[in-house]
Every structure is written in C-alpha cells, then in structure tokens.
Design a protein around this motif. Structure first.
Motif, PDB file in Angstrom:
ATOM      1  N   CYS A   1      -7.824  10.357   7.000  1.00  0.00           N
ATOM      2  CA  CYS A   1      -7.483  10.422   5.577  1.00  0.00           C
ATOM      3  C   CYS A   1      -7.780   9.089   4.893  1.00  0.00           C
ATOM      4  CB  CYS A   1      -6.011  10.747   5.399  1.00  0.00           C
ATOM      5  SG  CYS A   1      -5.507  12.271   6.218  1.00  0.00           S
TER       6      CYS A   1
ATOM      7  N   TYR B   1       2.251  10.705   7.383  1.00  0.00           N
ATOM      8  CA  TYR B   1       2.279  12.040   6.783  1.00  0.00           C
ATOM      9  C   TYR B   1       1.184  12.948   7.369  1.00  0.00           C
ATOM     10  CZ  TYR B   1      -1.893  10.841   4.080  1.00  0.00           C
ATOM     11  OH  TYR B   1      -3.177  10.511   3.737  1.00  0.00           O
TER      12      TYR B   1
ATOM     13  N   GLY C   1      -8.023   5.910  11.571  1.00  0.00           N
ATOM     14  CA  GLY C   1      -7.671   5.048  10.425  1.00  0.00           C
ATOM     15  C   GLY C   1      -6.316   5.425   9.850  1.00  0.00           C
TER      16      GLY C   1
ATOM     17  N   TYR D   1       2.588   6.053  -1.893  1.00  0.00           N
ATOM     18  CA  TYR D   1       3.440   7.034  -1.222  1.00  0.00           C
ATOM     19  C   TYR D   1       4.859   7.086  -1.773  1.00  0.00           C
ATOM     20  CZ  TYR D   1      -0.657   7.688   1.526  1.00  0.00           C
ATOM     21  OH  TYR D   1      -1.948   7.983   1.871  1.00  0.00           O
TER      22      TYR D   1
ATOM     23  N   ASP E   1      -5.812   2.397  14.128  1.00  0.00           N
ATOM     24  CA  ASP E   1      -6.172   1.663  12.913  1.00  0.00           C
ATOM     25  C   ASP E   1      -6.859   0.349  13.277  1.00  0.00           C
ATOM     26  OD1 ASP E   1      -5.875   1.967   9.879  1.00  0.00           O
ATOM     27  OD2 ASP E   1      -5.442  -0.147  10.206  1.00  0.00           O
TER      28      ASP E   1
ATOM     29  N   TYR F   1       0.841  -1.212   0.000  1.00  0.00           N
ATOM     30  CA  TYR F   1       0.000   0.000   0.000  1.00  0.00           C
ATOM     31  C   TYR F   1       0.876   1.263   0.000  1.00  0.00           C
ATOM     32  CZ  TYR F   1      -3.272   3.546   1.655  1.00  0.00           C
ATOM     33  OH  TYR F   1      -4.012   4.695   1.783  1.00  0.00           O
TER      34      TYR F   1
END
Ligand SMILES: C[S@@+](CC[C@H](N)C(=O)[O-])C[C@H]1O[C@@H](n2cnc3c(N)ncnc32)[C@H](O)[C@@H]1O
Length: 298
Positions: free
Chosen positions: A198, A99, A93, A54, A115, A49
C-alpha cells in the motif's frame, strides 16, 4: 536528511531534474536518483506520518466516503472472496501501519511485514510486543471486526490473532532485484502465496519505469498464481513524510497502473478507484485519488 531548496528537498529537486527534458521517461532511473530517494526517506517520521494520514478526516469510521474505511473495505472483500488464500502473506513497505493486514491475518497462517526504514520496523515491533504505538489501532480493529460480522468488542481477539501470525518484520528495498536480505529464510522456496502493498512503490520511485521495475522485483517474492493486492496513490507528486519533508511521488493514472501490472507479468482481476472528496485534501500531499488492484501472477 536532505536539506531545503526553494521549498523542496534537495532530493526532490534532484529527482525533478531526473524527470526533466534531458531524460526520456522510458530510460531507467539512475542509481543516483534511487539513492536520492533513499536519502530523502532518512527524514521520515512515523508518528507524524500516522497523524497526517490515519486520523480523521481520512480515518473517520462514521463516514463511508472516508479514505481509510474505503481501503479497509476493499481489502476485506478481497480477502473474503475465497480465491486469495494460502499460508504466507507478505506486506511490502508496511511503513508504521497495520491496517493493511487486519483482514489478511484471518486468512493466512503467517504474515511477514517489511519496510526499508528501521524506525518503521521498530514502530511495528513495539505494537507487536506490547500494543504501544504512535497510533491507537483499536478503531481500525473494531471496524474490520464489524466488516467480518463480528462485534467491535472482539477487537482484542483480532489484535491477538495478528500478533500470533506475524512471524517476521524484515528490511526490504524494492529497487533491488532481490528485495529481501539474502540470508532471509522467511519465505517458502516457491514464494509467498499473497503480497499486499500500500502506497509504497509510487512513493519510492522516481518515475513510472522505476515503479514498473519495482513491481517486477516484488513479483519475485510471490509464487506463480499467487495474488497481489496493490493500493496506491493516483495523480500524486509529493507527500509529507515529516513536517516540512516533501517526499516526491511518481504521479500515476489508472492506465499506467494497468500497463505496469501487465508488463510485470500480472493478470489484473479487479481495479477500483476512489476519488478524494475535497475535505480529505488536508495539505499533507496532493493525492487526487486512490486505486485498489487485485492481480494474479501469471
Ligand atoms: C507512503 S509510505 C507507505 C506506508 C504504508 N504501507 C501505508 O500504507 O501507509 C512508503 C513506505 O515505503 C518505505 N520505503 C522507502 N523506500 C523504500 C524502498 N526502497 N523499498 C521499500 N520500501 C521503501 C518507507 O519507509 C515507507 O514506509
């Protein structure tokens, strides 16, 4: 992990049925649909992910139109405007990413990361413990230092600041009316001063109604007059949570985001929209754009 069925996961197919003709969109998503979503997430791979989302071109710090610099700039502005303040910031989450709290960690004395998945919480704990991570966050730290008018070389001070203010990394389920575990004492009685979240709510909700309800659930973690900074996908129907794992996403438009915020007791203060340039469409999702919302709990 859900199995493959006609190029979709079974969870995804089940969710599509849930969205089908037999069910009106305003009816609550069934517990089965929420459970299918939770099952789908068991295949989530933090390293993949991070790699998908990213790294360049999505995280190209030389380009102002790259998606990650856009998000970091929105968050930097929101956290430096002066009205978003207090003691406790909760990130809902968090996933395996940091970031989203790089600006907030300078303003709040305590940051709580959360999370649903243990693999993501472990990823965060590793970075907090010794800096080890599936992704090098240094360019992110350097970029936010620059936004703050500091030298990129001060990134290690920012990393130390973040480590010093993160007090907890907690499990969370936004589909529960009390999203945090009942025995958790991490938050002040009246709620946190600010929430950031986010790409979580739309990525875990089978439909708009579930998205709105999840918004209501996380609002219970926030004190009245506290701020919510919400970043999310527009027009997205899936993303890859691991190679070959299509996680269904509820496709949202700006009007739905505004209506959900209003319907959940928030006053919208700012909405910004980013449209994905063609070369950011790299085959890991079908996202069309990204929204940034700053809202205040009434
Ligand atoms: C698309 S990722 C977003 C991660 C990160 N916030 C970011 O900005 O990239 C969605 C996250 O939601 C988490 N999640 C899945 N089900 C959830 C649930 N029921 N409640 C809260 N979070 C959940 C996943 O583990 C995953 O980390």
């Amino acid at each position: 992990m859900a199995g493959e069925k006609d190029g979709k996961t079974e969870a995804s197919a089940e969710l599509s049925e849930e969205r089908g003709e037999t069910r009106k969109s305003e009816e609550p998503a069934s517990e089965e649909a929420l459970e299918a979503m939770r099952v789908c997430y068991q295949g989530f791979d933090p390293a993949a992910y991070l790699q998908f989302n990213y790294t360049p071109p999505r995280a190209d710090f030389q380009r102002a139109d790259s998606i990650v610099p856009w998000k970091l700039t929105c968050l930097h502005r929101a956290f430096t405007e002066g009205d978003v303040r207090g003691e406790v910031l909760v990130d809902v989450g968090s996933g395996p990413t940091l970031y989203q709290v790089l600006s907030g960690c300078e303003v709040f004395g305590r940051v709580v990361l959360t999370d649903f998945l243990e693999v993501n919480r472990c990823e965060l704990q590793h970075w907090l413990a010794d800096g080890s991570s599936s992704l090098d966050w240094t360019p992110y730290l350097e970029y936010v230092c620059q936004l703050e008018g500091r030298q990129p070389s001060e990134s290690s001070e920012k990393a130390a600041r973040l480590r010093s203010v993160v007090s907890d990394v907690l499990p969370i389920d936004v589909h529960r009316s009390c999203p945090l575990p009942p025995d958790v004492v991490a938050l002040p009685t009246g709620g946190a001063d600010c929430l950031v979240s986010c790409f979580c709510l739309e990525s875990v909700s089978p439909d708009v109604a579930a998205f709105t309800r999840a918004l209501g659930h996380i609002s219970s973690l926030l004190r009245p007059a506290g701020h919510l900074l919400l970043i999310g996908a527009l027009g997205e129907s899936y993303y890859l949570g691991a190679p070959g794992l299509r996680i269904p996403v509820v496709p949202l438009d700006e009007a739905q985001v505004c209506a959900s915020l209003r319907g959940s007791g928030f006053q919208l203060q700012q909405l910004s929209v980013y449209t994905l340039p063609a070369d950011m469409r790299v085959g890991v999702d079908d996202v069309a754009g990204v929204f940034f919302a700053k809202a205040r709990k009434l």
